[in-house]
Motif scaffolding. Sequence first.
Motif, mmCIF file in Angstrom:
data_model
loop_
_atom_site.group_PDB
_atom_site.id
_atom_site.type_symbol
_atom_site.label_atom_id
_atom_site.label_comp_id
_atom_site.label_asym_id
_atom_site.label_seq_id
_atom_site.Cartn_x
_atom_site.Cartn_y
_atom_site.Cartn_z
ATOM 1 N N GLN A 4 0.811 -1.213 0.000
ATOM 2 C CA GLN A 4 0.000 0.000 0.000
ATOM 3 C C GLN A 4 0.848 1.267 0.000
ATOM 4 O O GLN A 4 1.810 1.398 0.746
ATOM 5 N N LEU A 5 0.428 2.229 -0.846
ATOM 6 C CA LEU A 5 0.967 3.581 -0.793
ATOM 7 C C LEU A 5 -0.032 4.514 -0.127
ATOM 8 O O LEU A 5 0.333 5.597 0.329
ATOM 9 N N SER A 6 -1.304 4.137 -0.110
ATOM 10 C CA SER A 6 -2.334 4.947 0.541
ATOM 11 C C SER A 6 -3.480 4.038 0.961
ATOM 12 O O SER A 6 -3.605 2.906 0.485
ATOM 13 N N VAL A 7 -4.310 4.552 1.844
ATOM 14 C CA VAL A 7 -5.477 3.799 2.306
ATOM 15 C C VAL A 7 -6.735 4.385 1.670
ATOM 16 O O VAL A 7 -6.726 5.494 1.159
ATOM 17 N N ASP A 8 -7.810 3.623 1.727
ATOM 18 C CA ASP A 8 -9.109 4.138 1.317
ATOM 19 C C ASP A 8 -10.131 3.731 2.367
ATOM 20 O O ASP A 8 -9.842 2.962 3.277
ATOM 21 N N ARG A 9 -11.323 4.263 2.238
ATOM 22 C CA ARG A 9 -12.355 4.017 3.244
ATOM 23 C C ARG A 9 -12.692 2.526 3.356
ATOM 24 O O ARG A 9 -12.872 2.004 4.459
ATOM 25 N N ALA A 10 -12.745 1.838 2.210
ATOM 26 C CA ALA A 10 -13.090 0.416 2.230
ATOM 27 C C ALA A 10 -12.069 -0.397 3.022
ATOM 28 O O ALA A 10 -12.433 -1.305 3.779
ATOM 29 N N SER A 11 -10.790 -0.078 2.847
ATOM 30 C CA SER A 11 -9.754 -0.842 3.553
ATOM 31 C C SER A 11 -9.811 -0.598 5.058
ATOM 32 O O SER A 11 -9.540 -1.505 5.858
ATOM 33 N N LEU A 12 -10.159 0.619 5.476
ATOM 34 C CA LEU A 12 -10.263 0.902 6.908
ATOM 35 C C LEU A 12 -11.518 0.278 7.501
ATOM 36 O O LEU A 12 -11.508 -0.178 8.649
ATOM 37 N N LEU A 13 -12.613 0.249 6.741
ATOM 38 C CA LEU A 13 -13.825 -0.409 7.212
ATOM 39 C C LEU A 13 -13.605 -1.908 7.370
ATOM 40 O O LEU A 13 -14.177 -2.545 8.264
ATOM 41 N N ALA A 14 -12.756 -2.462 6.525
ATOM 42 C CA ALA A 14 -12.496 -3.903 6.562
ATOM 43 C C ALA A 14 -11.725 -4.325 7.811
ATOM 44 O O ALA A 14 -11.605 -5.523 8.090
ATOM 45 N N LEU A 15 -11.202 -3.369 8.557
ATOM 46 C CA LEU A 15 -10.417 -3.684 9.761
ATOM 47 C C LEU A 15 -11.297 -3.894 10.994
ATOM 48 O O LEU A 15 -10.784 -4.225 12.059
ATOM 49 N N ALA A 16 -12.609 -3.711 10.850
ATOM 50 C CA ALA A 16 -13.508 -3.783 12.008
ATOM 51 C C ALA A 16 -13.390 -5.107 12.751
ATOM 52 O O ALA A 16 -13.220 -5.136 13.977
ATOM 53 N N ARG A 103 9.398 -1.709 1.337
ATOM 54 C CA ARG A 103 8.564 -2.864 1.005
ATOM 55 C C ARG A 103 7.236 -2.778 1.753
ATOM 56 O O ARG A 103 7.126 -2.097 2.760
ATOM 57 N N VAL A 104 6.228 -3.446 1.253
ATOM 58 C CA VAL A 104 4.932 -3.728 1.874
ATOM 59 C C VAL A 104 4.030 -2.498 1.958
ATOM 60 O O VAL A 104 3.037 -2.387 1.269
ATOM 61 N N GLN A 105 4.343 -1.524 2.859
ATOM 62 C CA GLN A 105 3.473 -0.362 3.030
ATOM 63 C C GLN A 105 4.286 0.801 3.576
ATOM 64 O O GLN A 105 5.301 0.606 4.245
ATOM 65 N N THR A 106 3.863 2.014 3.268
ATOM 66 C CA THR A 106 4.552 3.186 3.785
ATOM 67 C C THR A 106 4.295 3.339 5.287
ATOM 68 O O THR A 106 3.339 2.778 5.834
ATOM 69 N N LYS A 107 5.138 4.127 5.919
ATOM 70 C CA LYS A 107 4.935 4.405 7.345
ATOM 71 C C LYS A 107 3.607 5.120 7.564
ATOM 72 O O LYS A 107 2.924 4.879 8.563
ATOM 73 N N SER A 108 3.226 5.986 6.622
ATOM 74 C CA SER A 108 1.957 6.710 6.761
ATOM 75 C C SER A 108 0.770 5.755 6.683
ATOM 76 O O SER A 108 -0.226 5.915 7.402
ATOM 77 N N VAL A 109 0.846 4.744 5.830
ATOM 78 C CA VAL A 109 -0.223 3.751 5.727
ATOM 79 C C VAL A 109 -0.283 2.905 6.990
ATOM 80 O O VAL A 109 -1.366 2.622 7.523
ATOM 81 N N ALA A 110 0.886 2.485 7.489
ATOM 82 C CA ALA A 110 0.917 1.688 8.720
ATOM 83 C C ALA A 110 0.312 2.467 9.883
ATOM 84 O O ALA A 110 -0.433 1.908 10.703
ATOM 85 N N ALA A 111 0.611 3.771 9.964
ATOM 86 C CA ALA A 111 0.056 4.597 11.038
ATOM 87 C C ALA A 111 -1.453 4.729 10.901
ATOM 88 O O ALA A 111 -2.195 4.641 11.888
ATOM 89 N N ALA A 112 -1.942 4.936 9.660
ATOM 90 C CA ALA A 112 -3.384 5.071 9.435
ATOM 91 C C ALA A 112 -4.113 3.768 9.746
ATOM 92 O O ALA A 112 -5.178 3.766 10.377
#
Length: 301
Positions: A4-16, A103-112
Amino acid sequence: MAGQLSVDRASLLALANKARLITNPPGQIPPGALAGERTSKQQGRGLNFDSLRRYQPGDDVRLIDWLATARLRSPWIRLYNEERERPVFLLVDQRLDMFFATRVQTKSVAAANTAALLAWRSWHDGDRIGSLVFNDSDMTLQKCRPPRTTLNTILDTLVHYNQQLPEKYPTEPVAKVSLADALLRASSAIPNGAWVAVLSDFHDLDKQCDALLAGLRRRCEVSAFVVLDDLHRHLPTMGTVAATYQGHEAAFSLSSGIREEIEQSITARLARQQSRLTRLGIRVNHLVVTQDLIKQLQKGL
């Protein structure tokens, strides 16, 4: 949560549902726990009035309800239930320095993603939640309110700030907001007794941050989630390395000596950072972007 380089609403909702896999934050009372199982961090009594009953020998006389006693012509005491709710506040760094990964995801994505997991954990626990999300020029504050009224706004704010980073990265705008600025802005909105999670790489941790964090720690529980890329653990054994940062570019040959020096420098910096935060009474959790966030949170919390 990979690639991931960025998150979206669907990906954050999927974390419920995934949020159910992590434990309650430090100091939180697990759902179904017995009253008195954990000491309240709230200022004052930390109890809610429940009911009245007749005074019995051995009861604390300080609990006598004098109005009820006068009205009923016999001593009555007030019974209390332990206050079980504890506010959660998320301070989330989405500055350009967080837009980095090998690799994998940016620090900003991991924080979000981590902030979203903690927000969903609060949803499941019914705890009030607030946040301050910030980048290099702006901050958005959400005061602690019941999760059903504020969770969606927090998730939308995370998406908004996170998705701005790919657009801003090529121009590298001058940073106007420091970690200290964000802490100062958030401090007045954080209620006493809250659990505060600060998600950042803490690259600009300074004396002003120390003072603000010390003030928060006197009235809240504070956890630092230091987000990092483990590049220093996976440097190539040889070759040329190129880097650019805030308009400066450099390229150099990577010898075994330089490789070892880089590894030692980064390891020492992280150790100093952890020591500095620990001295303030802050729990430190390192989140490596290339590793599973759920497992790291299970271990850290």
